[in-house]
Scaffold this active site. Sequence first.
Site, PDB file in Angstrom:
ATOM      1  N   HIS A 180       9.142  -9.127   0.883  1.00  0.00           N
ATOM      2  CA  HIS A 180       9.040  -7.950   0.017  1.00  0.00           C
ATOM      3  C   HIS A 180       9.745  -8.251  -1.301  1.00  0.00           C
ATOM      4  CE1 HIS A 180       7.974  -4.856   3.197  1.00  0.00           C
ATOM      5  NE2 HIS A 180       8.485  -5.804   3.977  1.00  0.00           N
ATOM      6  N   ILE A 207       0.831  -1.210   0.000  1.00  0.00           N
ATOM      7  CA  ILE A 207       0.000   0.000   0.000  1.00  0.00           C
ATOM      8  C   ILE A 207       0.867   1.262   0.000  1.00  0.00           C
ATOM      9  CG2 ILE A 207      -0.231   0.358   2.507  1.00  0.00           C
ATOM     10  CD1 ILE A 207      -3.285   0.626   1.977  1.00  0.00           C
ATOM     11  N   HIS A 267       6.033 -12.060   5.696  1.00  0.00           N
ATOM     12  CA  HIS A 267       5.892 -11.580   4.323  1.00  0.00           C
ATOM     13  C   HIS A 267       7.249 -11.303   3.724  1.00  0.00           C
ATOM     14  CE1 HIS A 267       5.624  -8.185   7.103  1.00  0.00           C
ATOM     15  NE2 HIS A 267       6.242  -7.458   6.176  1.00  0.00           N
ATOM     16  N   GLU A 314       6.752  -4.482  10.810  1.00  0.00           N
ATOM     17  CA  GLU A 314       5.567  -3.773  11.307  1.00  0.00           C
ATOM     18  C   GLU A 314       4.332  -4.661  11.341  1.00  0.00           C
ATOM     19  OE1 GLU A 314       5.126  -0.389   8.788  1.00  0.00           O
ATOM     20  OE2 GLU A 314       6.821   0.682   9.684  1.00  0.00           O
ATOM     21  N   VAL A 315       4.253  -5.605  10.415  1.00  0.00           N
ATOM     22  CA  VAL A 315       3.101  -6.498  10.348  1.00  0.00           C
ATOM     23  C   VAL A 315       3.579  -7.905  10.710  1.00  0.00           C
ATOM     24  CG1 VAL A 315       1.271  -7.449   8.906  1.00  0.00           C
ATOM     25  CG2 VAL A 315       1.985  -5.068   8.577  1.00  0.00           C
TER      26      VAL A 315
END
Length: 115
Positions: A102, A31, A100, A95-96
């Site tokens: 990138h 995002i 994940h 942060e999350v």
Amino acid sequence: MSETIFSKIIKREIPADIVYEDDDLLAFRDINPLAPVHVLVIPKVEIATVNDIQPEQAELIGKMVLAAQHIAKQEGIDEDGYRVAINCNQHGCQEVFHLHLHLMGGKQLRNLAGH
Ligand code: 5GP
């Protein structure tokens, strides 16, 4: 593990620009992109951090890298090159807390020294 924003994306409770999906993985555009191509590849199963990956999940992690390879080709950045990175915990700037990868490319990236 408490539910993260990425779990909501998996369940389609919030929208995302999805670029790849299979039985195990989902990939969508970040995002807040830091490069012309900035895609996050996540496992559908909840794994909080790299520290929480279990040996029996080695194939799943390999699939994440192969999905990044596939998406890089799909996005047309495979030949010029790209970066795959996974942040872990505070010093890694995670942060999350849903694992994940990138995938970033589409321009000349700075090297890890910031040059
Ligand atoms: P981290 O710092 O945890 O490695 O990266 C988390 C990434 O998730 C950040 O690059 C951030 O921009 C992205 N992100 C956070 N919330 C959302 C969201 O709701 N949708 C999408 N597509 N990306 C998000």
